[in-house]
Enzyme design. Structure first.
Site, PDB file in Angstrom:
ATOM      1  N   GLU A 159       4.328  12.311   4.327  1.00 18.65           N
ATOM      2  CA  GLU A 159       3.014  11.627   4.955  1.00 18.65           C
ATOM      3  C   GLU A 159       3.039  10.110   4.389  1.00 18.65           C
ATOM      4  OE1 GLU A 159       0.047  15.641   5.137  1.00 18.65           O
ATOM      5  OE2 GLU A 159       0.046  14.481   3.407  1.00 18.65           O
ATOM      6  N   PRO A 160       3.946   9.406   4.766  1.00 20.50           N
ATOM      7  CA  PRO A 160       3.993   8.168   4.442  1.00 20.50           C
ATOM      8  C   PRO A 160       2.623   7.418   4.931  1.00 20.50           C
ATOM      9  CG  PRO A 160       5.585   8.152   6.124  1.00 20.50           C
ATOM     10  CD  PRO A 160       5.003   9.609   5.793  1.00 20.50           C
ATOM     11  N   GLY A 161       2.020   6.452   4.333  1.00 17.15           N
ATOM     12  CA  GLY A 161       0.738   5.552   4.440  1.00 17.15           C
ATOM     13  C   GLY A 161       1.066   4.273   4.152  1.00 17.15           C
TER      14      GLY A 161
ATOM     15  N   TYR B  22      -8.901  -0.664  -9.302  1.00 17.85           N
ATOM     16  CA  TYR B  22      -7.900  -0.085 -10.171  1.00 17.85           C
ATOM     17  C   TYR B  22      -6.627  -0.999 -10.509  1.00 17.85           C
ATOM     18  CZ  TYR B  22      -6.628   2.109  -5.611  1.00 17.85           C
ATOM     19  OH  TYR B  22      -6.481   2.162  -4.419  1.00 17.85           O
TER      20      TYR B  22
ATOM     21  N   CYS C 213     -20.341 -11.643  -5.742  1.00 20.53           N
ATOM     22  CA  CYS C 213     -21.281 -12.093  -6.918  1.00 20.53           C
ATOM     23  C   CYS C 213     -20.883 -10.871  -8.001  1.00 20.53           C
ATOM     24  CB  CYS C 213     -22.789 -12.124  -6.475  1.00 20.53           C
ATOM     25  SG  CYS C 213     -23.674 -12.715  -7.791  1.00 20.53           S
ATOM     26  N   GLU C 214     -19.694 -11.171  -8.592  1.00 18.85           N
ATOM     27  CA  GLU C 214     -19.229  -9.877  -9.407  1.00 18.85           C
ATOM     28  C   GLU C 214     -17.984 -10.919 -10.232  1.00 18.85           C
ATOM     29  OE1 GLU C 214     -20.034  -7.101 -10.329  1.00 18.85           O
ATOM     30  OE2 GLU C 214     -21.252  -6.507  -8.479  1.00 18.85           O
TER      31      GLU C 214
ATOM     32  N   TYR D 233      -4.972   0.007   2.531  1.00 22.17           N
ATOM     33  CA  TYR D 233      -6.267   0.206   1.544  1.00 22.17           C
ATOM     34  C   TYR D 233      -7.006  -1.029   1.370  1.00 22.17           C
ATOM     35  CZ  TYR D 233      -3.690   4.750   0.894  1.00 22.17           C
ATOM     36  OH  TYR D 233      -3.103   5.970   0.914  1.00 22.17           O
TER      37      TYR D 233
END
Length: 433
Positions: free
Chosen positions: A289-291, A333, A360-361, A389
């Site tokens: 299942e490569p993504g 992450y 605004c972070e 992603y």
């Protein structure tokens, strides 16, 4: 993809799929997500070639969560791939794209009754069962509709990949699948075998993501054969399919050292062949299942440089018109990327800077330290290897519209997802007074 591998023209402009990236930024606006479709096809064919050489039956099931749009599913259909979905929304998108339902598998640790009914009504290829409630719900649905469906069992085999803790999924302490260590797998097996409406065709496990070593996959292959031999002896059942999931790593920076698809597949298949022969089991069909590995290197995020903040004796901040809303991975992450100035590919490197987003972070830093030519407002920054992603996890944080998506191939560009508008942001809102 390393920046030195990129193509540029005589004007020093980054070329993607035969198209000038700077012209794309001007034509469609920024932030903009661009996919080189030829690169996607090339990666798919490398997986096919590696699996063809094994002489085993196989299926390449694209992991939709990496990037799922109508256009993406249409490319997968052209390439005759299988796909897995993890939500009703991904399933709906695949079906809307005309993707064949019998080539779809449905993952998820908390599928709703409505999602399971949708899968059954559309006669998808296989539902990958993740928990006992799901077995019960699906049994009720199949009995009510007087129909049947193929299923697999997702197992947690107790194998951890060397990756970020948020993307490890094969270890015992995981929200996914039936635990092998405590014999949940055997209880699930007995329940499913007792339900005539469910045809159990195989077992599935996924050990993590962005994996650079083969040891975890070899361990998983060994474990799957061990489980299959145990099930054969105790329950007289042999899985037809071993689905070993995905997680094949890609190169985001010079620090990453990915292994080719052929190396992963050769080790997985040789292990399965050796161990099944030793255990007296028939050779299974092998699914992967490569993504990320299919779409990651094919994706680029284009941004326009705006303001800049210079601080004595510290790295300057080069601010762009996108950020964590279109690529949350660095903030989520600490994912690392590389970038280039798309309109200055031939310019000398002049400085190291932070590439910061507009959200605004304080944590909205796309790249913490990047060597670039001197930038000016209006320059186009191209962030590399953003195909997995990024867009799929995009949000409307700070009430910013999500970017457009463009496919490029053979010197042609095609808008495949329109840019959201401010009107889109309020389309579902309702008045209170």
């Amino acid at each position: 993809m390393i920046s030195s591998e990129l193509n540029s023209d005589n004007n020093g402009h980054l070329i993607l799929g035969g198209v000038d990236s700077v012209e794309l930024a001007h034509k469609y606006g920024t932030p903009l997500v661009v996919y080189d479709v030829e690169e996607i096809r090339k990666t798919i064919n490398s997986f096919k070639s590696s699996l063809d050489s094994t002489c085993l039956k196989y299926e390449i099931s694209y992991a939709s969560k990496a990037f799922a749009t109508v256009a993406m599913y249409q490319v997968l259909k052209q390439e005759k791939l299988h796909t897995d979905v993890v939500s009703g929304g991904e399933l709906y998108t695949a079906l809307k794209a005309g993707f064949p339902a019998n080539k779809i598998s449905f993952h998820g640790n908390n599928k709703s009754r409505e999602e399971l009914e949708m899968a059954v009504d559309n006669k998808i290829g296989v539902i990958i069962l993740d928990n006992f409630l799901e077995i019960k719900l699906l049994k009720e649905i199949l009995e009510e509709k007087d129909t049947s469906i193929n299923v697999m069992l997702r197992l947690t085999p107790g194998i951890s990949a060397h990756t970020h803790e948020y993307i490890q999924t094969g270890q015992v302490d995981s929200k996914f699948g039936f635990d092998v260590q405590s014999d949940q797998d055997k209880e699930a097996l007995q329940q499913v075998l007792a339900i005539p409406q469910m045809k159990l065709i195989g077992i599935h496990a996924h050990i993590g993501s962005q994996i650079f070593g083969v040891d975890g996959f070899v361990g998983l292959a060994n474990k799957m054969v061990e489980i299959a031999a145990d099930w054969k002896k105790e329950f007289d059942y042999t899985p037809q399919i071993f689905n070993l999931g995905g997680g094949f790593g890609i190169s985001y920076t010079d620090e990453d050292e990915p292994i080719g698809a052929n190396v992963f597949i050769d080790k997985i298949v040789s292990t399965i062949k050796e161990q099944t022969k030793s255990a007296g089991l028939p050779l299974p069909e092998v699914w992967i299942e490569p993504g990320r590995s299919i779409v990651g290197p094919a994706g680029f995020n284009l941004y326009t440089v705006g303001s800049r903040k210079d601080i004595p004796d510290m790295l300057s901040y080069v601010n762009v018109d996108g950020g964590m809303g279109d690529n949350i991975r660095p903030a989520l992450y600490q994912a690392k990327y590389e970038a280039v100035v798309a309109n200055k590919m031939n310019a000398d490197i002049d400085e190291e800077v932070h590439i910061a987003g507009k959200y605004c972070e304080s944590g909205d830093i796309l790249i913490d330290k990047q060597a670039l030519p001197k930038t000016e407002p209006g320059d186009v920054i191209a962030m590399l290897d953003t195909g997995a992603y990024g867009y799929s996890m995009a949000s409307n944080y700070n009430r910013n519209p999500r970017p457009a998506v463009v496919f490029v191939e053979n010197g042609k560009d095609k808008l495949v997802v329109k840019r959201e508008t401010f009107e889109d942001l309020t389309r579902l809102d309702e008045d209170y007074i």
